[in-house]
Design an enzyme around this catalytic site. Sequence first.
Site, PDB file in Angstrom:
ATOM      1  N   PRO A  19       7.178  -7.818  -8.510  1.00 26.85           N
ATOM      2  CA  PRO A  19       8.526  -7.740  -9.073  1.00 26.85           C
ATOM      3  C   PRO A  19       9.312  -6.572  -8.493  1.00 26.85           C
ATOM      4  CG  PRO A  19       6.881  -6.955 -10.659  1.00 26.85           C
ATOM      5  CD  PRO A  19       6.130  -7.533  -9.497  1.00 26.85           C
ATOM      6  N   MET A  20      10.555  -6.824  -8.128  1.00 24.73           N
ATOM      7  CA  MET A  20      11.422  -5.746  -7.641  1.00 24.73           C
ATOM      8  C   MET A  20      12.810  -5.931  -8.237  1.00 24.73           C
ATOM      9  SD  MET A  20      10.388  -5.267  -3.633  1.00 24.73           S
ATOM     10  CE  MET A  20      10.420  -7.005  -3.230  1.00 24.73           C
ATOM     11  N   CYS A 104       7.672   1.468 -14.347  1.00 21.93           N
ATOM     12  CA  CYS A 104       8.966   1.932 -13.836  1.00 21.93           C
ATOM     13  C   CYS A 104       9.136   3.425 -14.112  1.00 21.93           C
ATOM     14  CB  CYS A 104      10.107   1.140 -14.468  1.00 21.93           C
ATOM     15  SG  CYS A 104      11.703   1.747 -13.922  1.00 21.93           S
ATOM     16  N   ARG A 229       7.808  -4.729  -0.972  1.00 25.14           N
ATOM     17  CA  ARG A 229       8.701  -4.385   0.142  1.00 25.14           C
ATOM     18  C   ARG A 229       8.320  -5.102   1.428  1.00 25.14           C
ATOM     19  NH1 ARG A 229       8.028   1.885  -0.830  1.00 25.14           N
ATOM     20  NH2 ARG A 229       5.937   1.055  -1.170  1.00 25.14           N
TER      21      ARG A 229
HETATM   22  C1  LIG Z   1      13.477  -1.900  -5.189  1.00 30.19           C
HETATM   23  C2  LIG Z   1      12.216  -1.939  -6.020  1.00 30.19           C
HETATM   24  C3  LIG Z   1      12.288  -2.388  -7.314  1.00 30.19           C
HETATM   25  C4  LIG Z   1      11.122  -2.466  -8.092  1.00 30.19           C
HETATM   26  N1  LIG Z   1      11.197  -2.995  -9.343  1.00 30.19           N
HETATM   27  C5  LIG Z   1      10.055  -3.192 -10.064  1.00 30.19           C
HETATM   28  C6  LIG Z   1      10.093  -3.896 -11.294  1.00 30.19           C
HETATM   29  O1  LIG Z   1      11.135  -4.352 -11.768  1.00 30.19           O
HETATM   30  N2  LIG Z   1       8.912  -4.066 -11.957  1.00 30.19           N
HETATM   31  C7  LIG Z   1       7.717  -3.588 -11.469  1.00 30.19           C
HETATM   32  O2  LIG Z   1       6.681  -3.769 -12.109  1.00 30.19           O
HETATM   33  N3  LIG Z   1       7.663  -2.944 -10.283  1.00 30.19           N
HETATM   34  C8  LIG Z   1       8.795  -2.754  -9.576  1.00 30.19           C
HETATM   35  N4  LIG Z   1       8.724  -2.170  -8.339  1.00 30.19           N
HETATM   36  C9  LIG Z   1       7.402  -1.791  -7.801  1.00 30.19           C
HETATM   37  C10 LIG Z   1       6.840  -2.928  -6.927  1.00 30.19           C
HETATM   38  O3  LIG Z   1       6.566  -4.092  -7.663  1.00 30.19           O
HETATM   39  C11 LIG Z   1       5.542  -2.482  -6.224  1.00 30.19           C
HETATM   40  O4  LIG Z   1       4.549  -2.226  -7.188  1.00 30.19           O
HETATM   41  C12 LIG Z   1       5.744  -1.247  -5.356  1.00 30.19           C
HETATM   42  O5  LIG Z   1       6.932  -1.337  -4.599  1.00 30.19           O
HETATM   43  C13 LIG Z   1       4.572  -1.051  -4.383  1.00 30.19           C
HETATM   44  O6  LIG Z   1       4.325  -2.202  -3.657  1.00 30.19           O
HETATM   45  P1  LIG Z   1       4.928  -2.506  -2.161  1.00 30.19           P
HETATM   46  O7  LIG Z   1       4.530  -1.365  -1.298  1.00 30.19           O
HETATM   47  O8  LIG Z   1       4.290  -3.818  -1.810  1.00 30.19           O
HETATM   48  O9  LIG Z   1       6.426  -2.611  -2.307  1.00 30.19           O
HETATM   49  C14 LIG Z   1       9.880  -2.045  -7.568  1.00 30.19           C
HETATM   50  C15 LIG Z   1       9.830  -1.583  -6.255  1.00 30.19           C
HETATM   51  C16 LIG Z   1      10.973  -1.533  -5.471  1.00 30.19           C
HETATM   52  C17 LIG Z   1      10.866  -1.049  -4.067  1.00 30.19           C
END
Ligand SMILES: Cc1cc2nc3c(=O)[nH]c(=O)nc-3n(C[C@H](O)[C@H](O)[C@H](O)COP(=O)(O)O)c2cc1C
Length: 354
Positions: A19-20, A104, A229
């Site tokens: 989720p992002m 978060c 990402r």
């Molecule tokens: C722009 C952005 C928004 C995010 N929003 C959420 C969210 O709404 N809920 C959540 O559990 N994690 C959120 N995250 C965390 C991501 O789900 C993930 O755990 C974190 O980015 C690390 O993983 P990655 O390196 O694959 O991005 C967010 C990350 C980014 C970059």
Amino acid sequence: MKPFKIRDIEINPPLILSPMAGVTDISFRRLLKRRGGIGLTVSEFISVEGLTRNNPKSKRQMRFFEEERPFAVQIFGGQSERMRMAAEMAEEVGADILDVNCGCPAPKVVKHGGGSGLLRDYSRLEEILREIKKAISIPLTIKIRAGYYDHTINAVETAKLAESCGVEHIALHGRTKEQGYKGLADWDLVRQIKEVVSVPVSGSGDVTSVEQAFARWQETGCDGILIGRGAMANPWIFRQIEDALHGREIFQPTIEDKRAVLLEYFEMLLEDMPELAAIGRMKQLAGQFTKGLQGGALFRTTIYHSHSVTEVLDRISEYFEAVAAGRPYYGEGKPEEVEEAPALDSCEAATVNS
Ligand SMILES: Cc1cc2nc3c(=O)[nH]c(=O)nc-3n(C[C@H](O)[C@H](O)[C@H](O)COP(=O)(O)O)c2cc1C
């Protein structure tokens, strides 16, 4: 590396679109799901304050397409009563899974006890999980961080507490709240959690290639992998990992595939939101998506300065035509003024309604 189940819901392949907030809305999830390889999609985190006060934006965030299933709604908040009400709403709209955000780091969220604030308030966390568990019949899952401060890492304890409250899947992003998005995620914590709980455990953080996904699996024995990402930069990453899992040749998108995916996304956005908002989202994806592509930096600058649908479409055509023909791309003719779109790095920018 095999499919796993959250109660009777098969996560196949065991890959989750992380989720992002501000990114994984209904259009982005559909776009990615269509590329293949995703076993579970999750909504952006949704404010329970917004949901339970009938905020139209929060309600829109719960929409999903049938083709996305299995689909989880993720909620955030600090009040058990509102968390329970929001969980019931998610079940009513047909979500397959209800996920609680315990990660978060945004001050606005933490201040009210939600997000990663729950990692330092176990009585609140327990009350929330038990309240929700009593109220819904779909599986309850959580997404946590390593801990609140760098010196209070408690992911293993949080996972055990969650399991004792009836949580049926635990996803860990191995950074602390204090860390934000700096440094690297600690995947060893995923391994440690996997050793002490019997529900499935998935890991999140910094996976941007097929090789990394396999390495994290091997090191930790986790059930699933979340990618956030990395999926913005490469929407085919899930499919590529799935190809590798089945011993197939790994799909390599052509420049035409890349152009088509940007256009498909823009079309979906325009169907779903006002033009200016769609252009904003488009700039965000184009920014991530063209990193490393020839002339990508200039293209990002050009897109960044586009203010209408036609302009965005024209710039996309020009750029991809140049790349396909092997011609250098000069953007608007000012190569010295390369300007990057703002970095995209957390749920912080997207926190509303809380
Ligand atoms: C722009 C952005 C928004 C995010 N929003 C959420 C969210 O709404 N809920 C959540 O559990 N994690 C959120 N995250 C965390 C991501 O789900 C993930 O755990 C974190 O980015 C690390 O993983 P990655 O390196 O694959 O991005 C967010 C990350 C980014 C970059």
